[in-house]
Enzyme design. Structure first.
Site, PDB file in Angstrom:
ATOM      1  N   CYS A 176       0.848  -1.200   0.000  1.00 44.76           N
ATOM      2  CA  CYS A 176       0.000   0.000   0.000  1.00 44.76           C
ATOM      3  C   CYS A 176       0.882   1.248   0.000  1.00 44.76           C
ATOM      4  O   CYS A 176       1.828   1.335   0.782  1.00 44.76           O
ATOM      5  CB  CYS A 176      -0.899  -0.011   1.231  1.00 44.76           C
ATOM      6  SG  CYS A 176      -2.010   1.399   1.323  1.00 44.76           S
ATOM      7  N   HIS A 193      -8.439  -3.566  -3.576  1.00 43.08           N
ATOM      8  CA  HIS A 193      -7.641  -2.790  -2.615  1.00 43.08           C
ATOM      9  C   HIS A 193      -8.121  -1.333  -2.589  1.00 43.08           C
ATOM     10  O   HIS A 193      -8.322  -0.757  -1.515  1.00 43.08           O
ATOM     11  CB  HIS A 193      -6.166  -2.883  -3.036  1.00 43.08           C
ATOM     12  CG  HIS A 193      -5.214  -2.140  -2.163  1.00 43.08           C
ATOM     13  ND1 HIS A 193      -4.265  -2.764  -1.396  1.00 43.08           N
ATOM     14  CD2 HIS A 193      -5.046  -0.797  -1.951  1.00 43.08           C
ATOM     15  CE1 HIS A 193      -3.561  -1.847  -0.732  1.00 43.08           C
ATOM     16  NE2 HIS A 193      -4.014  -0.641  -1.059  1.00 43.08           N
ATOM     17  N   GLU A 194      -8.325  -0.745  -3.796  1.00 41.88           N
ATOM     18  CA  GLU A 194      -8.727   0.674  -3.858  1.00 41.88           C
ATOM     19  C   GLU A 194     -10.156   0.859  -3.344  1.00 41.88           C
ATOM     20  O   GLU A 194     -10.459   1.838  -2.662  1.00 41.88           O
ATOM     21  CB  GLU A 194      -8.615   1.205  -5.294  1.00 41.88           C
ATOM     22  CG  GLU A 194      -7.254   1.056  -5.950  1.00 41.88           C
ATOM     23  CD  GLU A 194      -6.087   1.457  -5.077  1.00 41.88           C
ATOM     24  OE1 GLU A 194      -6.252   2.315  -4.188  1.00 41.88           O
ATOM     25  OE2 GLU A 194      -4.996   0.885  -5.263  1.00 41.88           O
ATOM     26  N   HIS A 199     -10.193   1.126   0.284  1.00 38.41           N
ATOM     27  CA  HIS A 199      -9.763   2.440   0.788  1.00 38.41           C
ATOM     28  C   HIS A 199     -10.947   3.396   0.896  1.00 38.41           C
ATOM     29  O   HIS A 199     -10.996   4.227   1.810  1.00 38.41           O
ATOM     30  CB  HIS A 199      -8.723   3.058  -0.163  1.00 38.41           C
ATOM     31  CG  HIS A 199      -7.309   2.690   0.144  1.00 38.41           C
ATOM     32  ND1 HIS A 199      -6.741   2.861   1.386  1.00 38.41           N
ATOM     33  CD2 HIS A 199      -6.318   2.182  -0.640  1.00 38.41           C
ATOM     34  CE1 HIS A 199      -5.471   2.469   1.347  1.00 38.41           C
ATOM     35  NE2 HIS A 199      -5.186   2.039   0.132  1.00 38.41           N
TER      36      HIS A 199
HETATM   37 ZN    ZN Z   1      -3.421   1.259  -0.474  1.00 42.81          ZN
END
Ligand code: ZN
Length: 178
Positions: free
Chosen positions: A97, A139-140, A143
């Site tokens: 990350c 992953h995004e 977030h």
């Molecule tokens: Zn990240």
């Protein structure tokens, strides 16, 4: 356009649920500036994806490399995304990350997903993504909901510094960093 400073773990922006961008504001100068800066910041980083909270902006926007070929690699913008996993066993692979620099770990992700949202100019997007790109968008997307990859790890024993991982484990493999 500008490369923005990446915020790091500990910054509350990374633990905040992001607000959707009102559809009639996607074309505004303010939103377009954030998108342009996010693309610049991604291109200036070692990552394959970047979410708005990683530059301290709590909007539902992320950008990612839609293909791993090309110079520069093509980047796709997703505004107000919805993500739905396809059935299938979770797949473990290496992830890092931009907001937790230098660390990688094994993270389980859905093997493929469907992603809806708006593009950079407000156009409708409906994408099927699997493999590396499928991992990056998961992953995004996390977030935008205040979730980081460490929350998804089932076993912290694989957590490694990038340099150690590259020299001892990776064997030329590339981690999905976003
Ligand atoms: Zn990240």
């Amino acid at each position: 356009m500008a490369v923005r400073k990446l915020v790091r773990l500990g910054n509350p922006a990374l633990r905040t649920r992001c607000e959707p961008v009102p559809e009639d504001r996607i074309g505004s100068a303010e939103v377009q500036q954030v998108i342009a800066d996010m693309i610049d910041t991604l291109r200036g980083s070692s990552g394959s994806g970047l979410a708005a909270p990683e530059i301290g902006v709590s909007w539902q926007i992320f950008v990612f490399e839609s293909e791993l070929r090309g110079d520069p690699r093509p980047v796709r913008t997703v505004v107000n995304p919805l993500l739905e996993p396809h059935a299938g066993e979770l797949v473990y692979d290496w992830e890092g990350c931009l907001s937790i620099p230098d660390l990688v770990g094994l993270v389980p992700r859905h093997p493929s997903v469907r992603l809806w949202g708006r593009g950079r100019d407000g156009e409708s997007l409906d994408l099927e993504l699997s493999g590396f790109a499928g991992r990056v968008v998961q992953h995004e997307y996390d977030h935008l909901h205040g979730i980081i990859f460490l929350d998804r790890m089932r076993d912290l024993r694989s957590l490694s510094f990038m340099a150690e991982w590259e020299s001892l484990v990776a064997g030329g493999e590339r981690a999905a960093v976003g």
